[in-house]
Design a protein around this motif. Structure first.
Motif, PDB file in Angstrom:
ATOM      1  N   SER A  45     -18.347   3.499  34.476  1.00 47.38           N
ATOM      2  CA  SER A  45     -19.707   2.570  33.740  1.00 47.38           C
ATOM      3  C   SER A  45     -20.745   3.629  33.623  1.00 47.38           C
ATOM      4  O   SER A  45     -21.664   3.552  32.649  1.00 47.38           O
ATOM      5  CB  SER A  45     -20.086   1.552  34.745  1.00 47.38           C
ATOM      6  N   LEU A  72     -13.933   2.530  24.960  1.00 46.76           N
ATOM      7  CA  LEU A  72     -15.037   1.773  24.689  1.00 46.76           C
ATOM      8  C   LEU A  72     -16.242   1.920  23.845  1.00 46.76           C
ATOM      9  O   LEU A  72     -17.022   1.309  23.471  1.00 46.76           O
ATOM     10  CB  LEU A  72     -15.699   1.335  26.288  1.00 46.76           C
ATOM     11  N   ALA A  73     -16.388   3.458  23.816  1.00 46.39           N
ATOM     12  CA  ALA A  73     -17.719   3.957  23.180  1.00 46.39           C
ATOM     13  C   ALA A  73     -17.925   3.640  21.977  1.00 46.39           C
ATOM     14  O   ALA A  73     -19.094   3.265  21.387  1.00 46.39           O
ATOM     15  CB  ALA A  73     -17.449   5.462  23.156  1.00 46.39           C
ATOM     16  N   LEU A 111     -19.288   0.096  22.151  1.00 48.75           N
ATOM     17  CA  LEU A 111     -20.502   0.171  22.976  1.00 48.75           C
ATOM     18  C   LEU A 111     -21.848   0.535  21.733  1.00 48.75           C
ATOM     19  O   LEU A 111     -22.734   0.017  21.808  1.00 48.75           O
ATOM     20  CB  LEU A 111     -20.511   1.359  23.983  1.00 48.75           C
ATOM     21  N   THR A 159     -20.537  -3.683  32.424  1.00 49.35           N
ATOM     22  CA  THR A 159     -19.336  -2.762  32.429  1.00 49.35           C
ATOM     23  C   THR A 159     -18.537  -2.706  33.719  1.00 49.35           C
ATOM     24  O   THR A 159     -17.432  -2.455  33.703  1.00 49.35           O
ATOM     25  CB  THR A 159     -19.852  -1.233  31.913  1.00 49.35           C
ATOM     26  N   GLY A 217     -16.548  -3.939  24.151  1.00 44.50           N
ATOM     27  CA  GLY A 217     -17.606  -2.916  24.280  1.00 44.50           C
ATOM     28  C   GLY A 217     -18.709  -3.409  23.357  1.00 44.50           C
ATOM     29  O   GLY A 217     -19.978  -3.006  23.578  1.00 44.50           O
ATOM     30  N   VAL A 244     -13.703   5.613  28.873  1.00 37.91           N
ATOM     31  CA  VAL A 244     -15.059   5.935  28.121  1.00 37.91           C
ATOM     32  C   VAL A 244     -14.880   5.848  26.715  1.00 37.91           C
ATOM     33  O   VAL A 244     -15.558   5.147  25.821  1.00 37.91           O
ATOM     34  CB  VAL A 244     -15.614   6.989  28.727  1.00 37.91           C
ATOM     35  N   CYS A 249     -20.336   5.566  30.332  1.00 33.51           N
ATOM     36  CA  CYS A 249     -20.441   4.621  29.445  1.00 33.51           C
ATOM     37  C   CYS A 249     -21.872   4.134  28.889  1.00 33.51           C
ATOM     38  O   CYS A 249     -22.317   3.668  27.737  1.00 33.51           O
ATOM     39  CB  CYS A 249     -19.604   3.214  29.816  1.00 33.51           C
TER      40      CYS A 249
END
Length: 242
Positions: free
Chosen positions: A161, A64-65, A68, A143, A125, A61, A164
């Motif tokens: 996900s 990817l954050a 994202l 995701t 992301g 998480v 996320c």
């Protein structure tokens, strides 16, 4: 259904805002911005439930954050450059793609990611965040397949996900607030209409546990096919009558 609420929220808000006589020039913008704001509390509720079960992979998480959030901001900016008609077509097209995937029942191969796949976190992301911010969803439809491709089990991918979805929703909602300054209604901040956010988020959070229980007692595969057909109808309507 294991999908983000934005697929339902955005079309619903488009209809309600139209019936209330909102400015048609910004109808889609307000629906998408409000959808992202609604996803914030629902994502918190969902990720907390998964976290209590120890199912969220937090390093993934956090990896990817950044992408994202950057992508969600970019998606909000892109949306502000498009007309409400074009946004309806884009969202309708996305619904058709999701419906097609649900009906095909094609799943990614678990563990098929190449070595060094963590380097993909930022670009992937950003791509997921951009699409999510542009159409007002939490990104789970993209995701989850990515995480399964990385080798996660489906339950683990769904749980991660869900977490996320929070950075996407926060960044996307803030982006729509900023991009819509001076263009919303008296009860909105930019393109986020607070009466809709409060009402829908409240009932969404309250109803989520019911959905979780029903998922274990109803024929989910049959429900998904029915829901996919609904998405096809809504998607085609948005495209043909935008």
């Amino acid at each position: 259904m294991g999908i983000g609420g934005g697929l339902v929220i955005v079309p619903g808000l488009l209809l309600l805002f139209h019936l209330q006589g909102f400015d048609t020039a910004f109808l889609s913008h307000i629906a998408i911005g409000s959808s992202l704001a609604i996803i914030v509390p629902t994502a918190i509720s969902s990720l907390w439930a998964h976290h209590r079960r120890g199912a969220v992979d937090w390093p993934v998480v956090f990896g990817l954050a950044p992408g994202l959030m950057l992508g969600a901001l970019a998606g909000a900016w892109l949306a502000s450059q498009f007309s409400t008609g074009l946004l309806k077509v884009l969202f309708g097209t996305f619904l058709l793609l999701v419906a097609g995937q649900m009906l095909s029942a094609v799943a990614p191969k678990t563990g098929s990611a190449p070595r060094g796949h963590h380097r993909l976190f930022l670009p992937v992301g950003a791509a997921i965040g951009t699409v999510s911010g542009l159409v007002g969803i939490g990104g789970g439809t993209m995701t989850v397949p990515f995480l399964v491709w990385q080798g996660k089990s489906l339950p683990g991918a769904v749980a991660t996900s869900a977490a996320c979805g929070l950075p996407i929703a926060i960044a996307g909602a803030l982006g729509f607030m900023l991009m819509g300054q001076g263009l919303g209604t008296g009860l909105s901040t930019g393109f986020v209409y607070w009466p809709a956010v409060i009402a829908v988020a409240l009932f969404a959070v309250l109803a989520a546990p019911l959905g979780a229980r029903l998922a274990h007692s109803l024929p989910v595969s049959l429900l998904k096919k029915g829901f996919a057909l609904l998405l096809l109808v809504v998607g085609l309507r948005l495209i043909l009558f935008s």
